[in-house]
Design a protein around this motif. Structure first.
Motif, PDB file in Angstrom:
ATOM      1  N   LYS A 407      39.964  21.509  47.464  1.00 38.80           N
ATOM      2  CA  LYS A 407      40.353  21.843  46.094  1.00 38.80           C
ATOM      3  C   LYS A 407      40.419  23.363  45.932  1.00 38.80           C
ATOM      4  CE  LYS A 407      40.156  17.469  44.942  1.00 38.80           C
ATOM      5  NZ  LYS A 407      41.384  16.700  44.630  1.00 38.80           N
ATOM      6  N   ARG A 408      40.920  23.749  44.763  1.00 40.38           N
ATOM      7  CA  ARG A 408      41.132  25.167  44.518  1.00 40.38           C
ATOM      8  C   ARG A 408      40.278  25.679  43.356  1.00 40.38           C
ATOM      9  NH1 ARG A 408      47.765  25.753  44.998  1.00 40.38           N
ATOM     10  NH2 ARG A 408      47.879  25.176  47.206  1.00 40.38           N
ATOM     11  N   VAL A 409      39.960  26.970  43.444  1.00 35.82           N
ATOM     12  CA  VAL A 409      39.246  27.649  42.372  1.00 35.82           C
ATOM     13  C   VAL A 409      39.689  29.100  42.383  1.00 35.82           C
ATOM     14  CG1 VAL A 409      37.236  28.435  43.698  1.00 35.82           C
ATOM     15  CG2 VAL A 409      36.956  27.850  41.296  1.00 35.82           C
ATOM     16  N   ARG A 410      39.620  29.731  41.233  1.00 33.67           N
ATOM     17  CA  ARG A 410      39.992  31.143  41.191  1.00 33.67           C
ATOM     18  C   ARG A 410      38.750  32.010  41.368  1.00 33.67           C
ATOM     19  NH1 ARG A 410      44.023  34.402  39.879  1.00 33.67           N
ATOM     20  NH2 ARG A 410      45.353  32.750  39.031  1.00 33.67           N
ATOM     21  N   LEU A 411      38.885  32.998  42.257  1.00 32.88           N
ATOM     22  CA  LEU A 411      37.899  34.070  42.306  1.00 32.88           C
ATOM     23  C   LEU A 411      38.184  34.984  41.127  1.00 32.88           C
ATOM     24  CD1 LEU A 411      38.045  34.973  46.109  1.00 32.88           C
ATOM     25  CD2 LEU A 411      36.434  33.434  44.962  1.00 32.88           C
ATOM     26  N   ARG A 412      37.199  35.190  40.283  1.00 34.23           N
ATOM     27  CA  ARG A 412      37.443  35.898  39.027  1.00 34.23           C
ATOM     28  C   ARG A 412      38.133  37.236  39.273  1.00 34.23           C
ATOM     29  NH1 ARG A 412      36.345  34.708  34.176  1.00 34.23           N
ATOM     30  NH2 ARG A 412      36.179  36.282  32.534  1.00 34.23           N
ATOM     31  N   ILE A 417      41.641  30.424  45.710  1.00 26.81           N
ATOM     32  CA  ILE A 417      41.370  30.033  47.091  1.00 26.81           C
ATOM     33  C   ILE A 417      41.213  28.524  47.173  1.00 26.81           C
ATOM     34  CG2 ILE A 417      40.246  32.242  47.596  1.00 26.81           C
ATOM     35  CD1 ILE A 417      37.537  30.733  47.490  1.00 26.81           C
ATOM     36  N   GLU A 418      41.402  28.018  48.376  1.00 25.44           N
ATOM     37  CA  GLU A 418      41.235  26.581  48.638  1.00 25.44           C
ATOM     38  C   GLU A 418      40.276  26.420  49.813  1.00 25.44           C
ATOM     39  OE1 GLU A 418      43.943  22.832  50.169  1.00 25.44           O
ATOM     40  OE2 GLU A 418      44.783  24.184  48.641  1.00 25.44           O
ATOM     41  N   ALA A 419      39.266  25.600  49.624  1.00 29.60           N
ATOM     42  CA  ALA A 419      38.243  25.394  50.662  1.00 29.60           C
ATOM     43  C   ALA A 419      38.768  24.426  51.718  1.00 29.60           C
ATOM     44  CB  ALA A 419      36.967  24.849  50.042  1.00 29.60           C
ATOM     45  N   ASP A 420      38.594  24.794  53.025  1.00 28.44           N
ATOM     46  CA  ASP A 420      39.132  24.001  54.118  1.00 28.44           C
ATOM     47  C   ASP A 420      38.057  23.286  54.936  1.00 28.44           C
ATOM     48  OD1 ASP A 420      41.787  24.912  53.540  1.00 28.44           O
ATOM     49  OD2 ASP A 420      41.255  26.817  54.502  1.00 28.44           O
ATOM     50  N   GLU A 421      36.940  23.967  55.205  1.00 25.95           N
ATOM     51  CA  GLU A 421      35.894  23.348  56.017  1.00 25.95           C
ATOM     52  C   GLU A 421      34.569  24.064  55.768  1.00 25.95           C
ATOM     53  OE1 GLU A 421      35.936  23.989  60.237  1.00 25.95           O
ATOM     54  OE2 GLU A 421      37.301  25.708  60.042  1.00 25.95           O
ATOM     55  N   ILE A 442      47.139  36.576  42.339  1.00 27.47           N
ATOM     56  CA  ILE A 442      46.370  37.545  41.570  1.00 27.47           C
ATOM     57  C   ILE A 442      47.083  37.793  40.249  1.00 27.47           C
ATOM     58  CG2 ILE A 442      45.570  39.919  41.439  1.00 27.47           C
ATOM     59  CD1 ILE A 442      45.071  39.875  44.386  1.00 27.47           C
ATOM     60  N   GLY A 443      46.472  37.328  39.181  1.00 29.87           N
ATOM     61  CA  GLY A 443      47.043  37.505  37.855  1.00 29.87           C
ATOM     62  C   GLY A 443      48.168  36.537  37.537  1.00 29.87           C
ATOM     63  N   ASN A 444      48.458  35.585  38.448  1.00 32.05           N
ATOM     64  CA  ASN A 444      49.543  34.634  38.215  1.00 32.05           C
ATOM     65  C   ASN A 444      49.081  33.222  38.543  1.00 32.05           C
ATOM     66  OD1 ASN A 444      51.772  36.669  37.785  1.00 32.05           O
ATOM     67  ND2 ASN A 444      51.148  37.212  39.876  1.00 32.05           N
ATOM     68  N   ASP A 445      49.848  32.251  38.114  1.00 35.95           N
ATOM     69  CA  ASP A 445      49.596  30.884  38.538  1.00 35.95           C
ATOM     70  C   ASP A 445      50.014  30.734  39.988  1.00 35.95           C
ATOM     71  OD1 ASP A 445      48.659  30.044  36.086  1.00 35.95           O
ATOM     72  OD2 ASP A 445      50.657  29.514  35.345  1.00 35.95           O
ATOM     73  N   PRO A 446      49.383  29.799  40.728  1.00 33.64           N
ATOM     74  CA  PRO A 446      49.794  29.566  42.112  1.00 33.64           C
ATOM     75  C   PRO A 446      51.295  29.265  42.202  1.00 33.64           C
ATOM     76  CG  PRO A 446      47.761  28.398  41.617  1.00 33.64           C
ATOM     77  CD  PRO A 446      48.271  28.935  40.325  1.00 33.64           C
ATOM     78  N   GLU A 447      51.901  29.718  43.312  1.00 34.51           N
ATOM     79  CA  GLU A 447      53.349  29.573  43.438  1.00 34.51           C
ATOM     80  C   GLU A 447      53.799  28.114  43.527  1.00 34.51           C
ATOM     81  OE1 GLU A 447      53.413  30.238  48.277  1.00 34.51           O
ATOM     82  OE2 GLU A 447      54.357  31.703  46.976  1.00 34.51           O
ATOM     83  N   ASP A 448      52.875  27.233  43.959  1.00 35.45           N
ATOM     84  CA  ASP A 448      53.274  25.835  44.049  1.00 35.45           C
ATOM     85  C   ASP A 448      52.968  25.070  42.761  1.00 35.45           C
ATOM     86  OD1 ASP A 448      50.561  25.685  44.108  1.00 35.45           O
ATOM     87  OD2 ASP A 448      50.398  24.872  46.136  1.00 35.45           O
ATOM     88  N   VAL A 450      50.158  24.310  41.397  1.00 34.40           N
ATOM     89  CA  VAL A 450      48.880  23.598  41.335  1.00 34.40           C
ATOM     90  C   VAL A 450      47.820  24.553  40.783  1.00 34.40           C
ATOM     91  CG1 VAL A 450      47.119  22.362  42.617  1.00 34.40           C
ATOM     92  CG2 VAL A 450      49.528  22.145  43.280  1.00 34.40           C
ATOM     93  N   LYS A 451      47.242  24.181  39.656  1.00 30.06           N
ATOM     94  CA  LYS A 451      46.288  25.077  38.998  1.00 30.06           C
ATOM     95  C   LYS A 451      44.893  24.894  39.587  1.00 30.06           C
ATOM     96  CE  LYS A 451      48.738  25.378  34.599  1.00 30.06           C
ATOM     97  NZ  LYS A 451      49.015  26.812  34.740  1.00 30.06           N
ATOM     98  N   PRO A 452      44.111  25.978  39.605  1.00 37.88           N
ATOM     99  CA  PRO A 452      42.740  25.885  40.130  1.00 37.88           C
ATOM    100  C   PRO A 452      41.842  25.100  39.172  1.00 37.88           C
ATOM    101  CG  PRO A 452      43.134  28.053  39.195  1.00 37.88           C
ATOM    102  CD  PRO A 452      44.445  27.350  39.168  1.00 37.88           C
ATOM    103  N   LYS A 453      40.751  24.596  39.711  1.00 34.30           N
ATOM    104  CA  LYS A 453      39.819  23.799  38.922  1.00 34.30           C
ATOM    105  C   LYS A 453      39.010  24.659  37.942  1.00 34.30           C
ATOM    106  CE  LYS A 453      38.267  20.059  39.977  1.00 34.30           C
ATOM    107  NZ  LYS A 453      38.386  18.715  39.396  1.00 34.30           N
ATOM    108  N   GLY A 454      38.733  25.903  38.311  1.00 34.92           N
ATOM    109  CA  GLY A 454      37.914  26.745  37.460  1.00 34.92           C
ATOM    110  C   GLY A 454      37.901  28.168  37.965  1.00 34.92           C
ATOM    111  N   VAL A 455      36.956  28.959  37.479  1.00 33.75           N
ATOM    112  CA  VAL A 455      36.823  30.372  37.844  1.00 33.75           C
ATOM    113  C   VAL A 455      35.369  30.625  38.223  1.00 33.75           C
ATOM    114  CG1 VAL A 455      37.085  32.757  37.068  1.00 33.75           C
ATOM    115  CG2 VAL A 455      38.652  30.988  36.217  1.00 33.75           C
ATOM    116  N   ILE A 456      35.156  31.305  39.356  1.00 30.94           N
ATOM    117  CA  ILE A 456      33.796  31.604  39.803  1.00 30.94           C
ATOM    118  C   ILE A 456      33.663  33.091  40.127  1.00 30.94           C
ATOM    119  CG2 ILE A 456      33.410  29.283  40.713  1.00 30.94           C
ATOM    120  CD1 ILE A 456      33.900  30.389  43.524  1.00 30.94           C
ATOM    121  N   GLN A 457      32.405  33.597  40.067  1.00 29.55           N
ATOM    122  CA  GLN A 457      32.173  34.983  40.444  1.00 29.55           C
ATOM    123  C   GLN A 457      32.004  35.095  41.951  1.00 29.55           C
ATOM    124  OE1 GLN A 457      29.875  33.009  38.982  1.00 29.55           O
ATOM    125  NE2 GLN A 457      27.823  33.878  39.093  1.00 29.55           N
ATOM    126  N   TRP A 458      32.149  36.300  42.456  1.00 32.54           N
ATOM    127  CA  TRP A 458      32.113  36.546  43.896  1.00 32.54           C
ATOM    128  C   TRP A 458      31.819  38.023  44.135  1.00 32.54           C
ATOM    129  CZ3 TRP A 458      35.660  40.202  45.575  1.00 32.54           C
ATOM    130  CH2 TRP A 458      36.644  40.524  44.625  1.00 32.54           C
TER     131      TRP A 458
END
Length: 558
Positions: A407-412, A417-421, A442-448, A450-458
């Motif tokens: 699944k996908r999430v936005r790094l604030r 990013i999408e987790a693979d393993e 960065i600052g845009n919706d994904p090109e495909d 598909v929207k991320p599930k949420g936003v997390i800090q990093w």
């Protein structure tokens, strides 16, 4: 004007006094005893006394009522001055001390003896208690009450010269041992204390009581409105008796207001001292303490504290204010003014597999979502990052809005990013997540689409900084820890402090100055420790969480 527009009966009194010509200039005073650090209740008294003087164009004196040298020290004098300055107030002229008036107070004591209104009493403390009576029974006169003026003058002179042992004699006013007001039953004016004084050294071996010194100090300084908390209401007839029976040059008046008490708090100096002495806290300025120094180190702001004191109003009744109201005032101020930053408290490494080992990108984020004047901050994106371990699961239901395998999430403020393993240790625990970035996000919706599930800090693992973060909570787990039969020490919150030694912060936060406030996004409000923080070893204290339970405002803005 800080107090304008709130419930404050004292403002009405002062306005009437000015209009009716009883006074032409307003002079108030803040008269702490230098026997401990100031607490939240004193913040209210400071706000009232200094605030009213400020509002009506008057003056406020800072006067230390230092009549009990056994419990007083220069440390407390220094801390009190610093607290008043930090709250944003300035006293009129030099700092004043009751001890500066000791000779005048003694001369007035002699005057009372000469007028037949005071006498030297030889009763022991135990006998004096017996003679004093009770709330339902009148007292009885001391057998020494009718000594001649000459004998009393001689004995008082010997007391002053140190001829008598401590506890052997006192000087008492001659008022009324049958008075229903216990304070008028021949109160003590002077007692023998053969201890050095922090201001006068060994010049004196007798010291005036607070009740005797208080009103006369006000008269010397020309105080127009002597504002006290309600526990001094029963002392006001004695205050007035001294003013009426001494040749003072001004006539101050005493007024009382309800003291500020908050839930989940103790403010007794004796109990606060016990917390310090028993090492329940690290000192008077421990961020869990209700002292002004402790609240300052916790990250509370003077603006918020003054606003809180204004919010609760100034009335003639005592009560307990929900501490959540104070927390609301702090949160409201920090939400509007604290720059944002990112901190990972429980780090889990994320490797961006589509980034080269030495690849570095820098994204720009606002320092505050609605304060352009606070500028921007630079956030380095590198191959290895840290996210909070609670922000990742291998699998989760739809309600989980953070990073999940596949699944996908936005790094604030940065990529989706999408987790693979995952990589696990021998115990089967996830120690590393491999993921890839979604291009052009960065600052845009994904090109495909598909929207991320949420936003997390990093935080970048190579460019970020390790920091010590202290998570503070309320010191007591009972809303009234010292009421009734409660042993307040039995209500210590065992989770009032958690120390995280290896948190990760975005690099610019390490350059914060001590006492700089921040909102760590999605975590709460924090402050760079006043004493322990440095750029080489960052230390942050949690001030308060994002959730405002008092105002039911939900999550703070981020």
């Amino acid at each position: 004007m800080e107090q304008q527009g709130t419930n404050n009966f004292l403002r009405t009194i002062i306005a009437d006094d000015l209009e009716n010509g009883r006074v032409s200039d307003i002079v108030t005073r803040f008269p702490p005893e230098p026997n401990g650090y100031l607490h939240i209740g004193h913040a209210k008294s400071i706000s009232v006394n200094f605030g009213l003087a400020e509002e009506f164009g008057g003056r406020c004196n800072l006067r230390f009522d230092d009549t009990n040298p056994e419990k007083e020290s220069q440390e407390f004098i220094d801390s009190i001055q610093e607290d008043v300055r930090w709250l944003g107030f300035a006293w009129d002229g030099e700092v004043r001390f009751a001890s500066s008036y000791f000779q005048q107070l003694y001369d007035w004591a002699v005057y009372l003896v000469e007028q037949g209104l005071a006498y030297v009493d030889d009763l022991s403390p135990e006998e004096a208690r017996e003679y004093r009576g009770t709330l339902t029974e009148p007292g009885k006169n001391s057998p020494y009450r009718d000594r001649s003026v000459e004998e009393n003058i001689t004995l008082l002179t010997f007391m002053k010269a140190g001829e008598f042992e401590e506890g052997s004699r006192v000087l008492r006013a001659k008022i009324d041992m049958a008075s229903p007001n216990m304070n008028l039953r021949d109160p003590i004016l002077y007692r023998i204390r053969k201890v050095a004084h922090h201001q006068t050294g060994t010049d004196w071996v007798i010291y005036p009581t607070y009740d005797f010194a208080h009103g006369q100090e006000d008269a010397i300084e020309g105080i127009t409105h002597s504002i006290c908390t309600l526990e001094f209401e029963d002392h006001r007839p004695l205050y007035d008796w001294f003013i009426e029976n001494l040749p003072v040059h001004s006539r101050p008046r005493q007024y009382e207001f309800g003291r500020l008490n908050t839930s989940y708090t103790v403010t007794s100096k004796r109990k606060l001292k016990q917390l310090v002495d028993d090492a329940v806290v690290s000192g008077w300025d421990d961020p869990r303490m209700p002292t002004i120094a402790g609240m300052r180190r916790r990250g509370f702001t003077p603006t918020a504290l003054r606003h809180f004191c204004d919010m609760v109003g100034t009335t003639r009744s005592d009560g307990v204010v929900d501490v959540a109201m104070l927390e609301h005032a702090i949160r409201d101020d920090l939400n509007a003014n604290a720059p944002r930053g990112m901190c990972v408290l429980n780090p889990l490494k994320v490797v961006l597999t589509d980034f080269a080992e030495d690849q570095l990108e820098v994204v720009t984020a606002p320092a505050h979502p609605s304060r352009e004047d606070l500028g921007e901050r630079q956030l380095p994106v590198t191959r290895e990052l840290y996210i909070d371990a609670d922000d990742f699961r291998e699998s989760a239901n739809k309600k989980y809005k953070r990073l999940v395998l596949g699944k996908r999430v936005r790094l604030r403020n940065a990529y989706v990013i999408e987790a693979d393993e995952v990589i696990k240790n021998a115990q089967g625990e996830v120690i590393e997540v491999h993921a890839h970035t979604v291009p052009n996000t960065i600052g845009n919706d994904p090109e495909d689409g598909v929207k991320p599930k949420g936003v997390i800090q990093w935080v970048s693992a190579s460019k970020g900084r390790q920091a010590t973060v202290r998570l503070y909570d309320r010191l007591f787990d009972h809303e009234a820890p010292d009421k009734g039969d409660h042993d307040f020490m039995a209500h210590i919150n065992p989770e009032s402090l958690t120390v995280i030694q290896q948190a990760w912060i975005e690099p610019a936060l390490a350059q914060a100055a001590p006492e700089d406030n921040f909102q760590f996004e999605r975590e709460g409000y924090f402050v760079a420790d006043r004493f322990d923080h440095s750029s080489e070893a960052p230390v942050f204290n949690k001030t308060i969480g994002l959730r405002d339970t008092w105002a039911q405002r939900g999550e703070g803005a981020s």
